[in-house]
Design a protein around this motif. Structure first.
Motif, PDB file in Angstrom:
ATOM      1  N   ASP A 109       0.666  -1.226   0.048  1.00  0.00           N
ATOM      2  CA  ASP A 109       0.174   0.115   0.112  1.00  0.00           C
ATOM      3  C   ASP A 109       0.604   1.442   0.006  1.00  0.00           C
ATOM      4  OD1 ASP A 109       0.859   0.022   2.620  1.00  0.00           O
ATOM      5  OD2 ASP A 109      -1.092  -0.231   3.556  1.00  0.00           O
ATOM      6  N   THR A 128       3.629   2.414  -4.383  1.00  0.00           N
ATOM      7  CA  THR A 128       3.510   3.234  -5.673  1.00  0.00           C
ATOM      8  C   THR A 128       3.987   4.518  -5.227  1.00  0.00           C
ATOM      9  OG1 THR A 128       1.519   1.990  -6.271  1.00  0.00           O
ATOM     10  CG2 THR A 128       1.934   4.006  -7.231  1.00  0.00           C
ATOM     11  N   GLY A 148       7.302   5.151  -7.283  1.00  0.00           N
ATOM     12  CA  GLY A 148       6.780   5.978  -8.364  1.00  0.00           C
ATOM     13  C   GLY A 148       7.494   7.201  -8.627  1.00  0.00           C
ATOM     14  N   LYS A 152       4.634  -4.841  -8.798  1.00  0.00           N
ATOM     15  CA  LYS A 152       3.648  -4.512  -9.842  1.00  0.00           C
ATOM     16  C   LYS A 152       3.061  -3.208  -9.351  1.00  0.00           C
ATOM     17  CE  LYS A 152       2.539  -8.717 -12.069  1.00  0.00           C
ATOM     18  NZ  LYS A 152       1.577  -9.759 -12.152  1.00  0.00           N
ATOM     19  N   TYR A 153       4.082  -2.382  -8.467  1.00  0.00           N
ATOM     20  CA  TYR A 153       3.608  -1.148  -7.800  1.00  0.00           C
ATOM     21  C   TYR A 153       2.682  -0.414  -9.193  1.00  0.00           C
ATOM     22  CZ  TYR A 153       7.349   1.000 -10.270  1.00  0.00           C
ATOM     23  OH  TYR A 153       8.403   1.532 -10.825  1.00  0.00           O
TER      24      TYR A 153
END
Ligand code: PGA
Length: 250
Positions: free
Chosen positions: A218, A221, A225, A249-250
């Motif tokens: 959670d 990303t 990112g 697979k964020y």
């Protein structure tokens, strides 16, 4: 410059060979077509043959959590880079904070191990990070600079290409306390600037700097990112195929 992210699992002192095999069997199909990022597993030395065998021909690399700086010798309990390569390992962590904290690893030892890894063509993931007292005392930048400078002593720009850095604030490891994306990005900028000072702007721009410390599905990303963050070194959340896949697979 775009840097391919590396998502790495640090299993620490967990799993038996049977559990490691079960993980690999479940995990590989889940990430089989994943080419956006590099993936690597870092199991204990006794698990290496099992995990290397299981990952053969896949998109998942395997490495050690630690190596000795000597190629062989009377160093009871240690694993050498020659042994790692002989069983098919291609990567190694160096200077994880638990090695620094519980096994007295210094920047000087980290530096020797880094030279050994580069000499043998093994991808080194050099771990650095400040403890809580450093951060509270406003010393984060100077601690990170000292660790980078110490680790990179005698490393020339031409040899530095394979090096990966993992920024792991020690107060965030295994605590459930993650650095905010702002804190992490700030630290990554400091580290990259230091690499630029030591090895030049081009090497710094190409070097991957991972974040580690309570990375979970959670928060992955928001962290990975970011432009400044080139992947993750994941402990607790890497032990289950589902949660590690969600981070990959964020
Ligand atoms: P953690 O560990 O994800 O459990 O905080 C990270 C690490 O020690 O590399």
């Amino acid at each position: 410059m775009s840097r391919k992210a590396l998502i790495a699992a640090n299993w620490k002192m967990y799993k038996t060979p049977a559990e490691a095999k079960a993980f690999v069997d479940a995990f590989l199909p889940l990430v089989a077509w994943h080419t956006r990022d590099e993936i690597a597993l870092f199991p204990s030395p006794v698990l290496l043959p099992t995990v290397v065998e299981g990952c053969k021909g896949s998109n998942v690399a395997v490495g050690a959590q630690n190596i000795h700086f000597a190629e062989e010798g009377a160093f009871t309990g240690e694993t050498s880079i020659v042994q790692l390569k002989a069983v098919g390992g291609t990567h190694t962590l160096i200077g994880h904070s638990e090695r620094r904290q519980y096994f007295a690893e210094t920047d000087e030892i980290v530096n020797k191990k880094l030279h050994t890894a580069l000499k043998h063509g093994v991808v080194p993931v050099v771990c650095i990070g400040e403890v809580l007292e450093d951060r509270e005392a406003g010393k984060t930048a100077s601690v990170l600079k000292t660790q980078v400078t110490g680790a990179f002593a005698g490393i020339v720009p031409e040899a530095a290409k394979p090096i990966v850095i993992a920024y792991e604030p020690v107060w965030a490891i295994g605590t459930g306390k993650t650095a905010t994306p702002e804190i992490a990005a700030d630290a990554h900028r400091i580290i990259r600037a230091e690499v630029a000072t030591l090895l030049g702007a081009d090497v710094a721009a190409a070097m991957r700097i991972l974040y580690g410390g309570s990375v979970k599905p959670d928060n992955a990303t928001a962290l990975i990112g970011l432009e400044e963050i080139d992947g993750a070194l994941v402990g607790g959340a890497s032990l289950k195929p589902d949660s590690f896949t969600a981070i990959v697979k964020y």
